[in-house]
Structures are given as C-alpha cells and as structure tokens.
Design a protein around this motif. Structure first.
Motif, PDB file in Angstrom:
ATOM      1  N   ASP A 253      -5.982  11.409  -7.017  1.00  6.12           N
ATOM      2  CA  ASP A 253      -6.140  11.398  -5.561  1.00  6.12           C
ATOM      3  C   ASP A 253      -6.141   9.983  -4.991  1.00  6.12           C
ATOM      4  OD1 ASP A 253      -6.363  14.077  -5.921  1.00  6.12           O
ATOM      5  OD2 ASP A 253      -8.420  14.259  -5.187  1.00  6.12           O
ATOM      6  N   SER A 254      -6.950   9.119  -5.583  1.00  6.83           N
ATOM      7  CA  SER A 254      -7.138   7.779  -5.029  1.00  6.83           C
ATOM      8  C   SER A 254      -5.850   6.964  -5.039  1.00  6.83           C
ATOM      9  CB  SER A 254      -8.230   7.038  -5.818  1.00  6.83           C
ATOM     10  OG  SER A 254      -8.390   5.723  -5.326  1.00  6.83           O
ATOM     11  N   VAL A 255      -5.157   6.961  -6.155  1.00 11.00           N
ATOM     12  CA  VAL A 255      -3.955   6.135  -6.260  1.00 11.00           C
ATOM     13  C   VAL A 255      -2.842   6.669  -5.364  1.00 11.00           C
ATOM     14  CG1 VAL A 255      -3.063   7.360  -8.295  1.00 11.00           C
ATOM     15  CG2 VAL A 255      -2.367   5.004  -7.858  1.00 11.00           C
ATOM     16  N   ILE A 256      -2.734   7.992  -5.236  1.00 10.83           N
ATOM     17  CA  ILE A 256      -1.729   8.569  -4.340  1.00 10.83           C
ATOM     18  C   ILE A 256      -2.053   8.222  -2.895  1.00 10.83           C
ATOM     19  CG2 ILE A 256      -0.834  10.738  -3.408  1.00 10.83           C
ATOM     20  CD1 ILE A 256      -0.895  11.884  -6.215  1.00 10.83           C
ATOM     21  N   ASN A 257      -3.323   8.329  -2.512  1.00 15.21           N
ATOM     22  CA  ASN A 257      -3.721   7.981  -1.144  1.00 15.21           C
ATOM     23  C   ASN A 257      -3.391   6.530  -0.822  1.00 15.21           C
ATOM     24  OD1 ASN A 257      -4.698  10.519  -0.593  1.00 15.21           O
ATOM     25  ND2 ASN A 257      -6.844  10.013  -0.960  1.00 15.21           N
ATOM     26  N   ARG A 258      -3.676   5.628  -1.746  1.00 15.56           N
ATOM     27  CA  ARG A 258      -3.405   4.204  -1.514  1.00 15.56           C
ATOM     28  C   ARG A 258      -1.915   3.943  -1.363  1.00 15.56           C
ATOM     29  NH1 ARG A 258      -8.361   4.193  -3.657  1.00 15.56           N
ATOM     30  NH2 ARG A 258      -9.685   2.322  -3.554  1.00 15.56           N
ATOM     31  N   SER A 259      -1.133   4.578  -2.214  1.00 18.79           N
ATOM     32  CA  SER A 259       0.306   4.361  -2.182  1.00 18.79           C
ATOM     33  C   SER A 259       0.909   4.844  -0.873  1.00 18.79           C
ATOM     34  CB  SER A 259       0.968   5.083  -3.363  1.00 18.79           C
ATOM     35  OG  SER A 259       2.350   4.831  -3.383  1.00 18.79           O
ATOM     36  N   VAL A 260       0.595   6.065  -0.481  1.00 16.42           N
ATOM     37  CA  VAL A 260       1.144   6.626   0.751  1.00 16.42           C
ATOM     38  C   VAL A 260       0.660   5.837   1.966  1.00 16.42           C
ATOM     39  CG1 VAL A 260       1.148   8.660   2.245  1.00 16.42           C
ATOM     40  CG2 VAL A 260       1.453   8.924  -0.226  1.00 16.42           C
ATOM     41  N   SER A 261      -0.601   5.421   1.947  1.00 16.11           N
ATOM     42  CA  SER A 261      -1.146   4.637   3.056  1.00 16.11           C
ATOM     43  C   SER A 261      -0.367   3.346   3.252  1.00 16.11           C
ATOM     44  CB  SER A 261      -2.622   4.322   2.792  1.00 16.11           C
ATOM     45  OG  SER A 261      -3.148   3.530   3.824  1.00 16.11           O
ATOM     46  N   ASN A 262       0.064   2.732   2.177  1.00 14.85           N
ATOM     47  CA  ASN A 262       0.795   1.473   2.266  1.00 14.85           C
ATOM     48  C   ASN A 262       2.136   1.614   2.979  1.00 14.85           C
ATOM     49  OD1 ASN A 262      -0.622  -0.795   1.377  1.00 14.85           O
ATOM     50  ND2 ASN A 262      -0.329  -0.265  -0.774  1.00 14.85           N
ATOM     51  N   VAL A 263       2.732   2.797   2.932  1.00 12.43           N
ATOM     52  CA  VAL A 263       4.001   2.998   3.631  1.00 12.43           C
ATOM     53  C   VAL A 263       3.790   2.857   5.136  1.00 12.43           C
ATOM     54  CG1 VAL A 263       5.846   4.628   4.157  1.00 12.43           C
ATOM     55  CG2 VAL A 263       4.952   4.475   1.820  1.00 12.43           C
ATOM     56  N   ILE A 264       2.775   3.536   5.658  1.00  8.94           N
ATOM     57  CA  ILE A 264       2.528   3.445   7.099  1.00  8.94           C
ATOM     58  C   ILE A 264       1.979   2.076   7.462  1.00  8.94           C
ATOM     59  CG2 ILE A 264       0.164   4.346   7.150  1.00  8.94           C
ATOM     60  CD1 ILE A 264       3.022   5.241   9.550  1.00  8.94           C
ATOM     61  N   CYS A 265       1.234   1.444   6.556  1.00 13.00           N
ATOM     62  CA  CYS A 265       0.739   0.090   6.820  1.00 13.00           C
ATOM     63  C   CYS A 265       1.896  -0.891   6.992  1.00 13.00           C
ATOM     64  CB  CYS A 265      -0.164  -0.387   5.683  1.00 13.00           C
ATOM     65  SG  CYS A 265      -1.808   0.360   5.668  1.00 13.00           S
ATOM     66  N   SER A 266       2.949  -0.727   6.211  1.00 11.77           N
ATOM     67  CA  SER A 266       4.080  -1.642   6.292  1.00 11.77           C
ATOM     68  C   SER A 266       4.785  -1.537   7.635  1.00 11.77           C
ATOM     69  CB  SER A 266       5.065  -1.363   5.158  1.00 11.77           C
ATOM     70  OG  SER A 266       5.682  -0.098   5.309  1.00 11.77           O
ATOM     71  N   VAL A 267       4.792  -0.344   8.220  1.00 13.36           N
ATOM     72  CA  VAL A 267       5.442  -0.146   9.517  1.00 13.36           C
ATOM     73  C   VAL A 267       4.519  -0.556  10.659  1.00 13.36           C
ATOM     74  CG1 VAL A 267       6.476   1.542  11.077  1.00 13.36           C
ATOM     75  CG2 VAL A 267       6.846   1.731   8.625  1.00 13.36           C
ATOM     76  N   ALA A 268       3.272  -0.128  10.580  1.00 17.60           N
ATOM     77  CA  ALA A 268       2.341  -0.372  11.682  1.00 17.60           C
ATOM     78  C   ALA A 268       1.797  -1.792  11.687  1.00 17.60           C
ATOM     79  CB  ALA A 268       1.179   0.625  11.607  1.00 17.60           C
ATOM     80  N   PHE A 269       1.440  -2.300  10.489  1.00 19.20           N
ATOM     81  CA  PHE A 269       0.781  -3.604  10.395  1.00 19.20           C
ATOM     82  C   PHE A 269       1.682  -4.702   9.842  1.00 19.20           C
ATOM     83  CE2 PHE A 269      -2.876  -0.601   9.158  1.00 19.20           C
ATOM     84  CZ  PHE A 269      -3.127  -0.288  10.480  1.00 19.20           C
ATOM     85  N   GLY A 270       2.848  -4.311   9.322  1.00 20.66           N
ATOM     86  CA  GLY A 270       3.771  -5.299   8.778  1.00 20.66           C
ATOM     87  C   GLY A 270       3.380  -5.825   7.415  1.00 20.66           C
ATOM     88  N   LYS A 271       2.521  -5.106   6.683  1.00 17.86           N
ATOM     89  CA  LYS A 271       2.105  -5.570   5.362  1.00 17.86           C
ATOM     90  C   LYS A 271       1.600  -4.404   4.533  1.00 17.86           C
ATOM     91  CE  LYS A 271      -2.592  -6.697   6.940  1.00 17.86           C
ATOM     92  NZ  LYS A 271      -3.615  -7.757   7.098  1.00 17.86           N
ATOM     93  N   ARG A 272       1.581  -4.588   3.233  1.00 17.87           N
ATOM     94  CA  ARG A 272       0.993  -3.624   2.329  1.00 17.87           C
ATOM     95  C   ARG A 272      -0.250  -4.243   1.695  1.00 17.87           C
ATOM     96  NH1 ARG A 272       1.301  -3.984  -3.006  1.00 17.87           N
ATOM     97  NH2 ARG A 272       1.246  -1.716  -3.240  1.00 17.87           N
ATOM     98  N   PHE A 273      -1.092  -3.405   1.101  1.00 25.76           N
ATOM     99  CA  PHE A 273      -2.315  -3.860   0.444  1.00 25.76           C
ATOM    100  C   PHE A 273      -2.223  -3.552  -1.038  1.00 25.76           C
ATOM    101  CE2 PHE A 273      -3.395  -3.048   4.818  1.00 25.76           C
ATOM    102  CZ  PHE A 273      -4.316  -4.029   5.158  1.00 25.76           C
ATOM    103  N   ASP A 274      -2.735  -4.446  -1.848  1.00 27.67           N
ATOM    104  CA  ASP A 274      -2.820  -4.170  -3.273  1.00 27.67           C
ATOM    105  C   ASP A 274      -3.758  -2.989  -3.493  1.00 27.67           C
ATOM    106  OD1 ASP A 274      -4.264  -4.784  -6.107  1.00 27.67           O
ATOM    107  OD2 ASP A 274      -2.204  -5.537  -6.093  1.00 27.67           O
ATOM    108  N   TYR A 275      -3.467  -2.171  -4.508  1.00 26.38           N
ATOM    109  CA  TYR A 275      -4.295  -0.987  -4.758  1.00 26.38           C
ATOM    110  C   TYR A 275      -5.749  -1.350  -5.025  1.00 26.38           C
ATOM    111  CZ  TYR A 275       0.029   1.730  -5.190  1.00 26.38           C
ATOM    112  OH  TYR A 275       1.230   2.350  -4.951  1.00 26.38           O
TER     113      TYR A 275
END
Length: 497
Positions: free
Chosen positions: A176-198
């Motif tokens: 659950d946790s790793v999937i949530n982090r991965s999917v969250s990073n997709v929207i972060c890249s569009v909305a915030f212009g960056k991804r976060f390390d897991y």
C-alpha cells in the motif's frame, strides 16, 4: 365511561415532549412537494438510519431501491435526501439533466475542512466555479494531463516503483505505502513541478495524513446527519479538521515556494500557471491563494487516492485469481516482450489486459457513493418533482453490482469486457467508474493512462502471489470516502527475463 388522564407534572412533561417530538418529525420529514419521490418512514431525530448496517450504506441503499424504485427519498437525520440508483436514473441525473443537478449541498462536514467551499470538488456550480474548473482542465491538459505527453512522467515514476519492488521481493509485504507514494508523485510532478523520494518524510507524512483523513470521513458523514452525536466525538472532529488543514498547509507551502521563484516567462507546472492567471485583472477576485490551495488539495488527494486504491484492488484480485494473472502476463509478454515496458500505444493490442482493468474497477467500485449533488433548479427525475436545493445521493455501486446487468456480479471475470471471438474490448453502458456529467472526474484520462501503464508494467515484470499458508484476504472493502481493500500481504517475485 369517560377516559381519565393523569395530571401529575411528570406525565404532563412526557406528553408535552412527545407532542414536540411529533411536531418536529412532521415538520422535518414532510415531503417538500406533492410529487416527491417516496421512501421509507424514519424515526424522529435519526431518520432512516434504522435501515442501515454498520459497514456498507451503499448496499443498504441498493436494497431499499428494490422496494421504492431507482429514485426514492431517505430521511437522513433531520433532512431529506433523494437517492438515485440504476443505470437509467443515474444517466438521467448526471448526463441528460446534468446542469439541473450539478450543484453541491451545504454540509456540516464540508464546513469543517473547507468552510468557503473553495476549489473544484466542493465548489458550488456558478459562473465563477465553471471558469475555475475550465481553467484547471485546460491548464492540466496543457501539461499533458490525460495526453500521451504525460506518459514519460508516469513511465519514469513506474521505474522507481519497480526498483522498490525488487528491493522488497521474496518475502510477504504490504504494498500500500509504496504504491501510494509512487502514484502521488505523478500528480506532484504536474501540480508542484517536482517528485519526492519515497523515503522523504514530508511525502510519507502527507500520505499518512491523507489516509487518516479519508478513513475518518465515514464517521464524520454520520455526524453530519446526526448532530446530537457531535458533542461525544469532539476528538474525531478536531482530528478531521487537523488532517484537512495539514494537507492544505502543505499545498500553501508549495504556493509560497513558487511565488518566490515565479517567472511569468517560465511556466513549469500548475501552480505557475495559476499564479500567472491570477495577475490578470479579470481574474484577481476569483483566482485567490485559497482557491488555488484547495484546488491543489483536490488534485493531490483525488489524484493519489483513487488510482492507488484501484491498483491495490488490482493486485488483490490478481493474487486471488492467479490463472487470470497468468493470462494477462501471457498477453503482455506476447505483444510487448521482456525487453521493454508496455506503452500507451500497446493498449489496442492488449484487450484482455484492458478488460481485466475494467473488471477491477467494476468489482472494486472504489466510489460506491459519489460526493453528494444538489438540484440547482426545480426539476424532475424518474418522473418525480425535485425542488431546487434538494440533496442528491448517487449510488454508482448499483450500476457495477446490479445482477440484472452483470450475471454473478460478485465474481471476478474479465470476460465481461472481453470479446473472445474478435479479441477486442467490449463496452458496457453499466460501467461508469469516473462518474459523468458536469462533475465528472477531471483526471479521468490521466487515471486511465496511469492504471494501464502501472498495472501492465507490474504484471510484465513481476509475479504476485499470496504468502504460503496464509488465509485468503477478504474482498469486502472498508468504506470511508472511498472503498479500499482491507490490508493484505503479497509475495513479489521478479519474472525470469
């Protein structure tokens, strides 16, 4: 013989209270108009909650629809709600008369987290809201939202997820946790212009907070219609508001960082585009930081929760149905091969994989009850009169689990969406995982692309199975704001390449 009544003070007080209670009940539960949808009678104060169990209100509502029809009314605490179920009634409400029922009701639970009804999800249907939604939709599409241009960002994030799977393979794990982090990073890249390390504690904290926020929503919805319980749930209410404020605070921090480095000639993400629009004279009043922050909350929460939850359901169904998992892998392996990951261009040639994803969405049905709508004008629905302002509760679960539309609806069977004779994907009018109409999920196309790319890549690279000797996990989901699988563990094994 004359009847005698006791005149002692206690008896009179009880009689007085009974009269008051009856008066309140009649006043609150009186139908708003003559041709209002019928429904079960409710008890004073609590309304129709006597017909509900503890865990699955959407099933209880579906059961009541068999008695009162696809459009009926419920006494929800002190207010009356119109319930809409079944394909025809839902399409009439969301599509054919989409403008009539496109508003949102004023709810106590929304007041606790978004009292001004800012943003897209909770905003009321007026000209300003339509303009903000149109701007958001156009801007997100400009950044590749729902287009093939977005594929590279999703593919990059998938590579990080697959590496993480390699690190945790060979032993029972909860993904659950790793999937949530991965999917969250997709929207972060569009909305915030960056991804976060897991391993970034900020991302971990936000996803944890968001999960607790969604989980507490079910109880908060009960308190919404049963206000007399609120004094006994102060901690829950405070926590719910805190969770929502933490997510909004995180989004405000992203806005502040962008404003400091803002360059109107270098628009790199959604925040930049919004800040640029806010500088225009005709937009200053409507495009405020509060609206932007709440829109980011909407994007961050919805963009993470729905896709990640669907993928979690997908893995659950795959470990419970290893033969189907093997069929999906065989198709992907034959079309794509072992030397690259599936691409969006492969979708046409992977109809069984697509059908399996549709069946995951149907049976998982992660939004069994969509966020409530409200009548914007006096209208009709299912032949009944619906006055302006009436709250509408739409049961998508009724479309996806209707035995008349889906034989043996509780069984997982991708062949519902797969034509074996033509080797093609079959469409079904009873399938509506992203809702429809004026409030249709703004990220529908992105979600479809993400689900295909993530799911096909995971099955192409890894085999997922249940830990030896463990009990099969339940497919009865836990209902909060969405329907999520109960926690389960899988064993991940890299396929021989």
């Amino acid at each position: 013989m004359m009847m005698s009544f006791s005149t002692d003070p206690i008896s009179l007080l009880v009689l007085f209270l009974i009269i008051i209670l009856v008066w309140i009940t009649v006043k609150h539960y009186r139908a708003p108009c003559k041709n209002f949808p019928p429904g079960p009678w409710g008890l004073p104060i609590i309304g129709s909650f006597i017909y509900f169990g503890k865990h699955a209100p959407y099933k209880d509502m579906m059961r009541l629809s068999k008695q009162y029809g696809d459009v009926y009314s419920l006494k929800m605490g002190s207010r009356i709600v119109v319930v809409v179920s079944g394909t025809d009634a839902i399409k009439e409400c969301l599509v054919q008369k989409g403008n009539d029922f496109a508003d949102r009701p004023y709810l106590w639970v929304i007041d606790q987290m978004n009292p001004k009804y800012d943003g897209i999800v909770h905003g009321h249907f007026d000209d300003k809201w339509q303009r903000r939604r149109q701007f958001a939709h156009t801007t997100l599409r400009g950044f590749g939202f729902g287009k093939t241009e977005m594929e590279s960002k999703v593919a990059e994030e998938i590579l990080f997820l697959l590496d993480e799977f390699r690190n945790i393979q060979g032993k029972p794990v909860n993904t659950d946790s790793v999937i949530n982090r991965s999917v969250s990073n997709v929207i972060c890249s569009v909305a915030f212009g960056k991804r976060f390390d897991y391993s970034d504690p900020i991302l971990g904290f936000m996803i944890d907070i968001m999960g607790k926020w969604f989980e507490s929503s079910r109880k908060m919805l009960e308190l919404d219609v049963l206000p007399f319980l609120r004094p006994f749930n102060k901690q829950l209410i405070d926590n719910f508001s805190t969770f929502a404020n933490e997510v909004k605070k995180f989004c405000m921090q992203q806005i502040d960082e962008h404003r400091e480095a803002f360059d109107e000639n270098n628009i790199g993400d959604f925040i930049d585009a919004y800040l640029a629009e806010a500088t225009k004279e005709h937009s200053k009043e409507d495009f405020t930081d509060n609206h932007l922050a709440q829109t980011l909350v909407d994007l961050f929460s919805a963009g993470t929760e729905t896709t990640a939850t669907t993928l979690r359901w997908g893995l659950l169904f795959m470990v419970l149905h290893p033969k189907i998992q093997q069929l999906v892998f065989n198709e992907i392996d034959q079309v794509v091969g072992p030397n690259r990951l599936p691409r969006l261009a492969d979708r046409t040639y992977l109809p069984y994989t697509e059908a399996t994803l549709c069946e995951i969405q149907r049976l998982g049905s992660i939004t069994p009850i969509i966020l409530p709508h409200a009548a914007l004008v006096d209208s009709t629905l299912g032949g009944y009169d619906i006055p302006k302002g009436t709250e509408i509760s739409i049961i998508l679960w009724s479309m996806h689990l209707d035995p008349h539309a889906w034989p043996n609806p509780d069984e997982f069977d991708p062949n519902r969406f797969y034509d074996q004779k033509t080797n093609a994907l079959k469409k079904n009018e009873n399938f509506m995982p992203f809702s429809a109409g004026r409030r249709v999920c703004m990220g529908e196309q992105l979600a479809k692309h993400e689900l295909f790319l993530y799911f096909s890549a995971m099955i192409n690279q890894f085999k997922f199975s249940l830990p030896v000797g463990t009990k099969k996990p339940s497919t009865d989901g836990v209902f909060g704001l969405t329907l999520v699988p109960r926690p389960y563990q899988v064993v991940i094994e890299e396929r021989n390449i």
